[in-house]
Write a protein that holds these residues in place. Structure first.
Motif, short mmCIF file in Angstrom:
data_model
loop_
_atom_site.label_atom_id
_atom_site.label_comp_id
_atom_site.label_asym_id
_atom_site.label_seq_id
_atom_site.Cartn_x
_atom_site.Cartn_y
_atom_site.Cartn_z
N LYS A 1 9.80 -38.37 -0.80
CA LYS A 1 9.84 -38.42 0.71
C LYS A 1 10.96 -39.80 0.84
O LYS A 1 11.03 -40.64 0.17
N THR A 2 11.80 -39.57 1.81
CA THR A 2 13.05 -40.45 2.12
C THR A 2 12.87 -40.81 3.48
O THR A 2 12.33 -40.39 4.39
N GLN B 1 18.34 -40.33 5.48
CA GLN B 1 19.21 -41.15 4.32
C GLN B 1 18.77 -40.23 2.96
O GLN B 1 19.05 -40.94 1.71
N GLU B 2 18.78 -39.26 3.19
CA GLU B 2 18.71 -38.15 1.86
C GLU B 2 19.68 -37.95 1.06
O GLU B 2 19.64 -38.25 -0.17
N ARG B 3 20.98 -38.20 1.48
CA ARG B 3 22.28 -38.18 0.77
C ARG B 3 22.28 -39.53 0.01
O ARG B 3 22.81 -39.65 -0.96
N LEU C 1 15.54 -29.28 4.67
CA LEU C 1 14.48 -30.12 4.49
C LEU C 1 14.76 -31.47 4.70
O LEU C 1 15.03 -32.45 3.73
N LYS C 2 14.48 -31.63 5.97
CA LYS C 2 14.64 -33.25 6.28
C LYS C 2 13.77 -34.02 5.80
O LYS C 2 12.57 -33.73 5.75
N GLY C 3 14.21 -35.18 5.56
CA GLY C 3 13.40 -36.55 5.01
C GLY C 3 12.62 -36.24 3.50
O GLY C 3 11.81 -36.92 2.98
N TYR C 4 13.39 -35.34 2.72
CA TYR C 4 12.89 -35.12 1.56
C TYR C 4 14.03 -34.76 0.57
O TYR C 4 15.02 -34.39 1.00
N LEU D 1 11.04 -44.48 -11.21
CA LEU D 1 12.59 -44.24 -10.94
C LEU D 1 12.72 -44.55 -9.59
O LEU D 1 13.90 -45.59 -9.37
N ILE D 2 12.15 -44.02 -8.65
CA ILE D 2 12.28 -44.37 -7.37
C ILE D 2 11.97 -45.55 -6.72
O ILE D 2 12.52 -45.89 -5.71
N GLU D 3 11.43 -46.60 -7.70
CA GLU D 3 11.05 -48.04 -7.04
C GLU D 3 12.42 -48.96 -6.99
O GLU D 3 12.45 -49.57 -6.10
N SER D 4 13.49 -48.32 -7.69
CA SER D 4 14.59 -49.06 -7.55
C SER D 4 15.69 -48.40 -6.40
O SER D 4 16.76 -48.89 -6.42
N VAL D 5 15.21 -47.22 -5.94
CA VAL D 5 16.32 -46.43 -5.08
C VAL D 5 15.72 -46.94 -3.52
O VAL D 5 14.74 -46.50 -2.95
N PRO D 6 16.81 -47.61 -2.84
CA PRO D 6 16.36 -47.98 -1.39
C PRO D 6 16.44 -46.70 -0.57
O PRO D 6 16.95 -45.60 -0.93
N SER D 7 15.47 -46.58 0.34
CA SER D 7 15.40 -45.37 1.26
C SER D 7 14.37 -44.21 0.54
O SER D 7 13.95 -43.17 1.32
N ALA D 8 13.91 -44.42 -0.57
CA ALA D 8 13.00 -43.40 -1.22
C ALA D 8 11.62 -44.15 -1.28
O ALA D 8 11.54 -45.27 -1.76
N ARG D 9 11.02 -43.33 -0.32
CA ARG D 9 9.51 -44.05 -0.05
C ARG D 9 8.62 -43.77 -1.18
O ARG D 9 7.96 -44.70 -1.55
N VAL D 10 8.30 -42.45 -1.39
CA VAL D 10 7.26 -42.12 -2.30
C VAL D 10 7.55 -40.70 -3.02
O VAL D 10 8.04 -39.90 -2.19
#
Length: 158
Positions: free
Chosen positions: A15-16, A20-22, A49-52, A67-76
């Motif tokens: 989920k993003t 901000q997907e790109r 697929l908006k938001g993912y 991995l996604i902990e360090s990625v801005p705009s990646a929620r969960v």
């Protein structure tokens, strides 16, 4: 004799933040380059697929969450795995002329007639081209353009 087992490939949905997907795809790419211990095979962000963002990896859920902990705009990371059958339709390219029929009013968004409005006279799905006639033209001249060079203004449905 030692047999090494092939790692299981999994697909996870991330989920993003909206729109901000790109950016998430780019950040995931950089994160994997920076830390090659992550076994990520692909990351995609289908337009429909908006938001993912979808990530294909030979990693368990916990490693993808790390991995996604360090990625801005990646929620969960959405709990559970996604099956290829569930996302296959997102991976197939759609013809650019889908939803464009004869009589549809379009605006040309590229080429020498950019900004002009036109009426669709013929649709060639195989070549992904449409033939249009400009609205403001004194003499109707058919112009053939690629389907991705137009923006639908009015579908002509009453």
């Amino acid at each position: 004799m030692l047999m090494t087992e092939e790692p299981e490939i999994r697909i996870f949905a991330i989920k993003t933040t909206a729109k901000q997907e790109r950016a998430v795809v780019d950040s995931l790419y950089r994160a994997v380059l920076h830390d090659p211990s992550f076994k990520v095979l692909s990351v995609v962000s289908p337009d429909e697929l908006k938001g993912y963002v979808l990530i294909e990896a030979a990693e368990p859920f916990a490693r993808i969450a790390e991995l996604i902990e360090s990625v801005p705009s990646a929620r969960v990371v959405v709990p559970g795995e996604t099956k290829m059958e569930e996302i296959a339709h997102y991976l197939e390219p759609k013809p650019t002329v889908t939803g464009i029929d004869e009589g549809t009013i379009v605006e040309l968004i590229a080429g020498p007639f950019k900004g002009e409005k036109a009426v669709v006279k013929r649709v060639d799905s195989n070549k992904e081209e449409i033939t249009v006639e400009l609205y403001e033209s004194m003499v109707p001249i058919p112009i053939t353009v690629r389907g991705d060079n137009v923006r639908v203004i009015d579908r002509g449905e009453s």
